[in-house]
Design an enzyme around this catalytic site. Sequence first.
Site, short mmCIF file in Angstrom:
data_model
loop_
_atom_site.label_atom_id
_atom_site.label_comp_id
_atom_site.label_asym_id
_atom_site.label_seq_id
_atom_site.Cartn_x
_atom_site.Cartn_y
_atom_site.Cartn_z
N VAL A 58 0.92 -1.18 -0.05
CA VAL A 58 -0.20 0.02 -0.21
C VAL A 58 1.07 1.44 -0.03
O VAL A 58 1.80 1.30 0.82
CB VAL A 58 -0.73 0.10 1.25
N ALA A 103 4.86 3.98 2.62
CA ALA A 103 4.20 2.92 2.22
C ALA A 103 4.34 1.67 3.12
O ALA A 103 5.04 1.81 3.92
CB ALA A 103 4.92 2.40 0.87
N LYS A 104 3.84 0.56 2.83
CA LYS A 104 4.02 -0.78 3.71
C LYS A 104 3.47 -1.89 2.84
O LYS A 104 2.80 -1.59 2.10
CB LYS A 104 3.26 -0.59 5.00
N GLY A 105 4.17 -2.92 3.19
CA GLY A 105 3.63 -4.20 2.69
C GLY A 105 3.71 -5.34 3.35
O GLY A 105 4.37 -5.43 4.53
#
Length: 418
Positions: A58, A103-105
């Site tokens: 995201v 962001a991160k995932g």
Amino acid sequence: METSLYENVGRQFGKAADMMGLDENIKAILSQTTNEFVVNFPVKMDDGRIEVFTGYRVQHNNALGPYKGGLRFHPAVDLDEVRALATWMTWKSAITGIPYGGAKGGIAFDPTQYSKTEIERISRRFTYALGNNIGPEYDIPAPDVNTNPQIMAWILDTYLSTVPASIRQASIHVVTGKPIEAGGSKGRDKATGQGVVYMIEKWATDKKFDLSKATYIVQGFGNVGSWTARLLKGYGAKLIAVEDVTGSIANLEGIDPDNLAVFVSKENGVKNYPKADSIKSDQFLKINADIFIPAALENQINAETAPLINVKLVAEGANGPTSPEGDEILFKRGIDIIPDILCNSGGVVVSYFEWLQNKRSEFWDLDEVDHKLYRKLSDAYDKVRDVSREFNTDWRTAAYIVALRALENVYKRRGIFP
Ligand code: GLU
């Protein structure tokens, strides 16, 4: 009523935006993520079976620079959690003044149930599935819960295999938190813990509190918890209890964090550590100490647990360890908080240093990394403290206001296309 993690972010954000009078249009932009990728990808297991995994990335916002944030391997990873974590990354970068967005995932699976070779193939196949949605000047992953430098090296290697040979060397900053031999930075491994400790040191100076007489308890003994515990030992402070997924332990005479770290690296948890007593989780929370460092997962300090905690300071090594209900209770009880988006931002700050070193083909000494980290975090701490006084508000809201001011400024300057 307790709300989802992303709803919690919305509540924290809404409170700060209202208090500072954030421009309504900018509020509308920042209250949504920009891009969200969900990828389902097949991976061959050691026994020849195929398993299909679900991965997420995201991208919340890139007004201040490329998207930036870690990758988490955990069964609880889902879109709601990744949205929240991505949004927190935007605020962290803005508070510390580094030129990144958020962001991160992650991948929803339990890595303890898979072999090393399977984890390598899962990591590589996920990288391949993300394709050009990550990139060295676009979106830069890093370690988070259950990921580490080795996994970053696999991601790097896979990504580089997909770009033209002529730009491979110029693309090694596609991921940070790499092993030193693969382009990593000195000091990145301990960076988040080092940042937590610098923040505690600033707090102690402000409060005229003697850290050499302090007692502390730590929840989570992974990268952040163990480094924080070990570095605080250098100030003469005493670790008296630790909790992780395997159990809780206490010893009021003191637990040596270096010795415990050696034990945990062999046994994968604090359970059965011979030099401390095993205790129950609620006993852990009730222990009378000066500092509590939550360095595990989210929502650990909530409506139920916040009334039990008996400390002067909560220094948030984890992301989102305190729910809005927990926050309110701690505030009423006069317990100080150094909020996650300030307290644990040392990791992404040293990621930025790694990224810069890669772009310039430089290698900095550890002293240089630590010194620059301290300066960035010390400035960020001062800003948050000053804003908390300006608005007479809690530190989390103040940290948000510092971040939102930076974002509001850039949007006002640039305007919105068309
Ligand atoms: N995963 C870390 C965090 O939550 C580090 C992110 C990074 O270095 O990009 O801040």
